[in-house]
Design an enzyme around this catalytic site. Sequence first.
Site, PDB file in Angstrom:
ATOM      1  N   CYS A   1       3.852  47.902   3.905  1.00  0.00           N
ATOM      2  CA  CYS A   1       3.348  49.337   4.391  1.00  0.00           C
ATOM      3  C   CYS A   1       2.587  50.090   3.406  1.00  0.00           C
ATOM      4  O   CYS A   1       1.493  50.534   2.894  1.00  0.00           O
ATOM      5  CB  CYS A   1       3.565  49.465   5.687  1.00  0.00           C
TER       6      CYS A   1
ATOM      7  N   HIS B   1       2.764  57.357   6.484  1.00  0.00           N
ATOM      8  CA  HIS B   1       3.698  55.971   5.631  1.00  0.00           C
ATOM      9  C   HIS B   1       3.877  57.302   4.303  1.00  0.00           C
ATOM     10  O   HIS B   1       3.947  55.364   3.670  1.00  0.00           O
ATOM     11  CB  HIS B   1       3.792  55.315   6.409  1.00  0.00           C
TER      12      HIS B   1
END
Length: 486
Positions: free
Chosen positions: A79, A129
């Site tokens: 990610c 993120h």
Amino acid sequence: MNLLFQWFFPVYCLVMSFPFHKEPSFQSIKPNLVFILADQWRAQEMGYMGNTQILTPNLDQFASESLIFENSIATLPVCAPWRASFLTGQYPLTHGIFYNDKPLPNKALTLGEIYKEAGYQTGYIGKWHLNGHKRGEEPFSGRDKPVPADRRQGFDYWKVREVTHDYNNSFYFDEKDEKQTWPGYDVFPQTDSAISFMTKNKTKPFALVLSYGPPHDPYFSAPAEFKKLYDASNLTLRPNVPEEFQDSARRVLAGYYAHATAIDHAFGKLIRALDSLGISDNTLVVFTSEHGDMLMSKGVLKKQRPWDESIQVPLLIRYPDRLGKISRRIKNPIGTPDLLPTLLGLSQLEKPSTIEGRDFSDELISGKDISNEASLIMLPVPFHEWRFANGGREYRGIRTSRYTYVKDLRGPWLLYDNQSDPYQLTNLVDNPKYASLQKELENLLQTKLKERKDEFLPADEYMTRWNYLYDRQDSLRASNYLQINR
């Protein structure tokens, strides 16, 4: 009559000289950018890629008007590293995000800042993120906190959660750091927010990133109307799913498909809204994902691994004014750091010197395939679900349009001919029949590593260089780690 003509003709010439009577050319108008990002959607799970059991009608229709990249490769398939490489156009060992939940440095020059400087309205919706947490703080402690204004990397319109995998009635933070709630399944209100942003900015150039959480696990939390579309018992699996995992794999796949079809539904609504605003032709629309999901291929779930289910992601680009609306397939690989410079090229914006990826926009506009022989894949530090104790290992490799070649710290590890062996069932490493091919791919990999000044060191070296701590048990490995059989 002559007097009337003498009065009218100069006025007519003056009026016709005004700019609003000229047909605008694409060279004089900045294109909008709408970048839609799914999380953990592997390339193989699309109708337009030949999958007949997943329902993606809106993406399939969009693909029929778009460039289809058959080998879009997640350079580091996990990610935060993917996001940092996309936003900066840099490789992970340059920007330093090769491990989840580490903070992207403020000094990084990103997509949001570049487009904002060019006069664009900028917006970001969904999963971020990249704020991470500070050294020594509890792992994952930053995931439920707001991202400070100076850490938003040039994005002004801001409806963001650092990380969540609860997709129902989830919360987020707005521009004022005030906590808000996405009602229901968050993909849908996030899409509505994107449509609102586009509507408010339809008369001026804008750059918007819409970042969905699904189809990332948990696999069984999509709305009921989408879950009922799939009967797990009727699903066909990839041949590389071991027999002992097939029942659980079908259940997981059904839930994964439900998330994917829900996103497809939302995507269709967004594209129809864009069309209704009358700005589609001058809007660069991209759909892609951060990385794939093994979904029990090779007997494992999720990402980080160098197999195609993990590294290959969907990539569609539509921009009618410059690319037309006739679908075309791009065979050669494109890596994560190449996305930003290519988008800047299509937007006719200058590529900053900090960007390491390649700009393929001229080739795309000319109707050619891209001139990229191979894309680099890497994992400097294995972590979390593929930490050392779970078999994780450092690797470097390349993915060409046909072959996959990967090394770990002990030497050559994987070699696949993906044309004759699309499910990567037969490892050809050290097979005498393929010695010349292996040598050729080894030389190509070494060239890529030399370009990046990548020394391919053990994980601890990079953690020390960047002053990072391993999360929890990630650093634990067997004492004979480098001698373990493959």
